[in-house]
Design an enzyme around this catalytic site. Structure first.
Site, PDB file in Angstrom:
ATOM      1  N   PRO A  24       0.970  -1.187  -0.028  1.00 36.12           N
ATOM      2  CA  PRO A  24      -0.077  -0.087  -0.116  1.00 36.12           C
ATOM      3  C   PRO A  24       0.820   1.235  -0.080  1.00 36.12           C
ATOM      4  CG  PRO A  24      -0.220  -1.241   1.987  1.00 36.12           C
ATOM      5  CD  PRO A  24       0.736  -1.946   1.198  1.00 36.12           C
ATOM      6  N   GLN A 103      -6.467  -1.311   2.869  1.00 36.28           N
ATOM      7  CA  GLN A 103      -5.689  -1.405   4.016  1.00 36.28           C
ATOM      8  C   GLN A 103      -6.526  -0.359   4.856  1.00 36.28           C
ATOM      9  OE1 GLN A 103      -2.046   0.768   4.715  1.00 36.28           O
ATOM     10  NE2 GLN A 103      -1.070  -1.177   5.155  1.00 36.28           N
ATOM     11  N   TYR A 186       0.502   4.585  13.494  1.00 36.17           N
ATOM     12  CA  TYR A 186      -0.954   4.949  13.228  1.00 36.17           C
ATOM     13  C   TYR A 186      -1.629   4.541  14.528  1.00 36.17           C
ATOM     14  CZ  TYR A 186       0.769   6.572   8.790  1.00 36.17           C
ATOM     15  OH  TYR A 186       1.343   7.406   8.144  1.00 36.17           O
ATOM     16  N   ARG A 233      -1.095  -5.585   9.047  1.00 35.08           N
ATOM     17  CA  ARG A 233       0.434  -5.099   8.951  1.00 35.08           C
ATOM     18  C   ARG A 233       0.778  -4.470  10.262  1.00 35.08           C
ATOM     19  NH1 ARG A 233       2.950  -0.792   4.402  1.00 35.08           N
ATOM     20  NH2 ARG A 233       4.109  -2.359   3.858  1.00 35.08           N
TER      21      ARG A 233
END
Length: 368
Positions: A24, A103, A186, A233
Site C-alpha cells: 500500500p 488497508q 498510526y 500489517r
C-alpha cells in the site's frame, strides 16, 4: 526450474497466482476521502503489473483519521462509490487471478498534516485542521506536533464501529480482502506501543491490554465482512529502547491469527522520531522471518526489495511467504514482468502489451 516467486499461494479463502504483492502506497490525492481520477489510472496500472496481490493505500475509517486532506477514506457513501468506480475499472484490465485488498486505518496522533510534498508539517489554523486523538495525550514529537486527546471508552468503541462500517463498505465496493494497518505509528500501533500508550485502564499497561483494541477491531471487521480475507500489517519493532519489540510483534501476530488473520505484513518503525532504523535492501526481512517462525503464520516481507534475485531468495529460503514491492513498482510499473524475465519464467502481459515482452526479455538478459 520453476521460480518460487512465481508459484501460487493460498491465503485464507483466496488463491494468488504468485508471491508478489503491491504494498500500500499513500497517494494523498483523494477528495474528502474519495478516490479521484488519479486513483483510477493508478489502480488500473497496478492491476496490469503482474503482481498477484494489489493492496491499495492506507484508507481511513473516519474523516479525522486521515493524515492529510488528500488521504483516501471509506467513511461516506461518496467514498464507497468512488472506490467501486476505480476498483471496477482496475478489475476490467487486471491480469487473471489478481486479487485486490484495502488497508483500513486511522492516523490517530499523526493526523491533520500537510501532504509530504507540501512539507508534511501541521495544518495551520486557516488550513482546516482538525482535533486529533490517540491512546494517550502524548504528541508524536515535542516540536511541530499537535497534542492528541486521549480516547475515552465511548471514543474507543466509536473507533471499533468505524472500522466495522468501513469493512462493510469495502465488501460492497468489491474488494477481496482487508488489511488492518497496525504499523508506522498510526492509531492501532499507538495503542500497541508503550511509547505512545500510557494508559492504566484495560486498554493500556500490559501487552495483553495494549493489544486489546487492535484485536477488538479485527474481530469487528471479521464479523462485518465475513466473506473478505482478513490480514494485518504491523511494525514488528519500534527501533527504540523500551518500545515495541520483536517478541511483542510475535505476540500480536499470534493474537491476529486467532482472530482470523491469514497473513501478517511485517514492517517496522514510524512511532517515534527517536527510532534508529538500519535501512538498506531487505532490511526488514528478518522481522518477517521471526514472525513467520514465532507465530506460525504466513508473512509478507517488505522494505526496499527491488532486485528479482533478492525477492526469489526470500521466498525460496523460507524467509517469508510473499514479498511486497512499493517504490520499485513506481519506478518500473512492469516490475513483475522484469522479475519473471530475469528469473527465466514465462509471463503473460495483457494482449495489448504482449508485443513488448521480447524487449523485457532482452533487457534482462543484457543485465545478467
Amino acid at each position: 526450474m520453476t521460480s518460487q516467486l512465481f508459484t501460487p499461494i493460498k491465503l485464507g479463502n483466496l488463491e494468488f497466482p504468485n508471491r508478489i504483492a503491491v504494498a500500500p502506497m499513500c497517494q494523498y490525492s483523494a477528495d474528502d476521502g474519495s478516490a479521484s481520477d488519479w486513483h483510477l489510472q493508478h489502480w488500473m496500472n497496478l492491476a496490469m503489473s503482474g503482481a498477484g496481490m494489489v493492496t491499495v493505500e492506507m484508507t481511513d475509517v473516519e474523516r479525522r483519521g486521515r493524515i492529510t486532506h488528500g488521504c483516501l477514506g471509506l467513511y461516506s457513501d461518496h467514498n464507497e462509490a468512488a472506490a467501486r468506480r476505480a476498483l471496477d475499472a482496475a478489475r476490467r484490465v487486471a491480469l487473471p487471478g489478481t486479487k485486490f485488498g484495502v488497508q483500513l486505518a486511522h492516523a490517530g496522533r499523526k493526523a491533520s498534516r500537510h501532504r509530504p510534498w507540501e512539507g508534511g508539517g501541521a495544518l495551520g489554523p486557516d488550513e482546516d485542521p482538525w482535533p486529533i486523538v490517540s491512546a494517550s495525550a502524548v504528541a508524536f514529537d515535542e516540536e511541530g506536533w499537535q497534542e492528541p486527546q486521549e480516547l475515552d471508552e465511548a471514543g474507543i468503541q466509536g473507533v471499533i464501529a468505524h472500522f466495522a462500517a468501513a469493512a462493510e463498505r469495502a465488501a460492497r465496493a468489491g474488494f477481496d480482502f482487508i488489511e488492518l494497518h497496525s504499523a508506522h505509528g498510526y492509531l492501532l500501533h499507538q495503542f500497541l506501543s508503550p511509547l505512545s500508550n500510557k494508559r492504566t485502564d484495560k486498554w493500556g499497561g500490559s501487552l495483553e491490554n495494549r493489544m486489546r483494541l487492535p484485536i477488538e477491531v479485527a474481530k469487528a471487521v471479521a464479523k462485518a465482512a465475513p466473506d473478505l480475507m482478513l490480514a494485518a500489517r504491523i511494525s514488528v519493532t519500534d527501533w527504540v529502547e523500551g518500545g515495541f519489540a520483536v517478541e511483542d510483534g510475535i505476540a500480536i501476530a499470534k493474537a491476529y491469527k486467532a482472530a482470523g488473520a491469514a497473513y501478517i505484513c511485517c514492517s517496522s518503525g514510524g512511532n517515534s522520531p527517536l527510532q534508529k532504523i538500519p535501512s538498506g535492501p531487505g532490511y526488514q526481512v528478518h522481522l518477517a522471518t521471526a514472525v513467520r517462525e514465532g507465530a506460525e503464520i504466513p508473512t509478507r516481507a517488505v522494505g526496499m526489495i527491488d532486485d528479482p534475485y533478492q525477492a526469489e531468495a526470500i521466498i525460496a529460503e523460507g524467509k517469508a511467504d510473499m514479498v511486497a514491492v512499493a517504490r520499485a513498482l513506481i519506478a518500473d510499473p512492469r516490475w513483475p514482468w522484469r522479475a519473471a524475465a530475469t528469473l527465466g519464467q514465462e509471463f503473460h502481459p495483457a494482449p495489448q502489451f504482449a508485443r513488448a515482452a521480447p524487449f523485457m526479455q532482452r533487457w534482462t538478459q543484457a543485465t545478467r
